[in-house]
Scaffold this motif. Structure first.
Motif, PDB file in Angstrom:
ATOM      1  N   ILE A  80       0.838  -1.200   0.000  1.00 12.03           N
ATOM      2  CA  ILE A  80       0.000   0.000   0.000  1.00 12.03           C
ATOM      3  C   ILE A  80       0.872   1.249   0.000  1.00 12.03           C
ATOM      4  O   ILE A  80       0.628   2.209  -0.750  1.00 12.03           O
ATOM      5  N   LYS A  81       1.924   1.236   0.812  1.00 12.47           N
ATOM      6  CA  LYS A  81       2.829   2.391   0.871  1.00 12.47           C
ATOM      7  C   LYS A  81       3.513   2.608  -0.477  1.00 12.47           C
ATOM      8  O   LYS A  81       3.630   3.746  -0.947  1.00 12.47           O
ATOM      9  N   GLN A  82       3.973   1.505  -1.083  1.00 12.54           N
ATOM     10  CA  GLN A  82       4.657   1.609  -2.366  1.00 12.54           C
ATOM     11  C   GLN A  82       3.719   2.149  -3.453  1.00 12.54           C
ATOM     12  O   GLN A  82       4.118   2.971  -4.284  1.00 12.54           O
ATOM     13  N   MET A  83       2.479   1.674  -3.445  1.00 11.39           N
ATOM     14  CA  MET A  83       1.503   2.154  -4.429  1.00 11.39           C
ATOM     15  C   MET A  83       1.258   3.645  -4.253  1.00 11.39           C
ATOM     16  O   MET A  83       1.209   4.404  -5.236  1.00 11.39           O
ATOM     17  N   ALA A  84       1.127   4.081  -3.012  1.00 13.42           N
ATOM     18  CA  ALA A  84       0.888   5.502  -2.758  1.00 13.42           C
ATOM     19  C   ALA A  84       2.070   6.350  -3.207  1.00 13.42           C
ATOM     20  O   ALA A  84       1.898   7.405  -3.833  1.00 13.42           O
ATOM     21  N   GLN A  85       3.279   5.871  -2.912  1.00 18.26           N
ATOM     22  CA  GLN A  85       4.471   6.619  -3.303  1.00 18.26           C
ATOM     23  C   GLN A  85       4.624   6.679  -4.827  1.00 18.26           C
ATOM     24  O   GLN A  85       5.129   7.661  -5.365  1.00 18.26           O
ATOM     25  N   GLU A  86       4.204   5.618  -5.515  1.00 19.02           N
ATOM     26  CA  GLU A  86       4.311   5.605  -6.971  1.00 19.02           C
ATOM     27  C   GLU A  86       3.464   6.712  -7.588  1.00 19.02           C
ATOM     28  O   GLU A  86       3.827   7.293  -8.610  1.00 19.02           O
TER      29      GLU A  86
END
Length: 324
Positions: A80-86
């Protein structure tokens, strides 16, 4: 139940049950971690760890199951964090790679140089270790990518993609008797003491298989994990060296001769692996393709959609891998 508690038990389990070391790595207090673990155990009604006094001694059977699920939950949270940062900062983030000395020293420098130039906002971290340690780090999610030749296949939750083939060379000092032979035979190599990789490193298994197939017993007198160390002991006259051909640098190793050994040993394949279900950010796709140009985003996505290791192997069997 709190996400923080799950992170604490996960980190403690991966710091050899050392709460003090876990507290240091998480920049928190040892009593705070111990308290949260107790609260979680009380809420669940089971012990996750057994204790001897104030020390944790082992993980209980129930604890192993709790930790397995906790790992999955933490991995999903990271996704979830990685998706948001992307979406919020596509050119910023971090990328961690675990690999062996040979890959780090010889194969990866030009790839990393280009990657850093393209993504100055991405923090790159490299971890070196044995193939087994590398694979474990990727399997448990403490690194994003594992790059190795051995051991990746031991972990069922890793998706492995072949990058390139490579073979070995025989390193000898100039004017060594082996330099006079028109074509090396394995029997010729077996006549001399050998300096090579530790078992389980950099395709060492292929070397051992070749000697066994010819009923030869190599005299391995010294092993190391580092090709530069192997070259040092060849220079000292301890024996002839067998290393990955990429480890021979003509400009620097002017006192040594690299004799081709591709006809003596089966080639090895270096692969890149990551946990199934990992959310790959744009710069992660770019890193993979820079390291192995045939692993385009479309190819990687297709491989991610395959259900079994057998399907992945069959898919990549169609590819003509480059030779390093």
């Amino acid at each position: 139940m709190k996400l923080q508690q799950l992170r604490y038990i996960w980190e403690v389990a991966h710091h050899d049950l050392n709460v003090s070391a876990t507290a240091q790595s998480l920049y928190t207090s040892q009593p705070g971690i111990s308290k949260q673990i107790r609260l979680l155990e009380d809420e669940l009604g089971v012990q996750i760890f057994t204790r001897s006094g104030k020390h944790l001694t082992r993980i209980t059977p129930a604890g192993k199951e709790v930790l397995r699920i906790a790992g999955e939950i933490l991995a999903r949270v990271e996704t979830i964090k990685q998706m948001a940062q992307e979406f919020s900062a596509p050119d910023h983030g971090s990328l961690s790679i675990a690999t062996t000395h040979t890959q780090a020293r010889y194969a990866l420098p030009p790839v990393i140089e280009k990657f850093i130039a393209k993504y100055p906002g991405v923090s790159l971290h490299m971890h070196q270790g044995t193939p087994l340690q590398i694979s474990e780090k990727a399997s448990e999610g403490s690194v994003d990518f594992a790059i190795a030749t051995e051991a990746l296949e031991l972990f069922g939750n890793l998706l492995m993609m072949p990058c390139y083939r490579w073979n070995r060379c025989i390193l000898v000092p100039r004017n060594h008797p082996l330099c006079q032979l028109p074509r090396l035979r394995l029997e010729d190599v077996a006549e001399y003491p050998i300096v090579t990789y530790v078992f389980g490193f950099t395709g060492r298994s292929r070397l051992d298989e070749a000697f066994r197939a010819r009923n030869l017993e190599p005299r391995v007198v010294f092993t190391a994990t580092d090709a530069d160390v192997i070259k040092t002991y060849v220079r000292l006259g301890l024996g002839i060296g067998i290393v990955a051909h990429m480890a021979y640098e003509p400009r620097l190793d002017v006192d040594l001769v690299a004799l081709d050994a591709a006809h003596l040993f089966a080639s090895s394949v270096t692969s890149i692996g990551f946990r199934r279900g990992t959310f790959l950010r744009g710069f992660m796709y770019d890193f993979i393709e820079e390291f192995a140009p045939h692993l385009t985003r479309a190819v990687v996505d297709h491989a991610c959609g395959l259900a079994t290791r057998e399907e992945v192997e069959a898919y990549f069997a169609r590819f003509e891998l480059p030779t390093y």
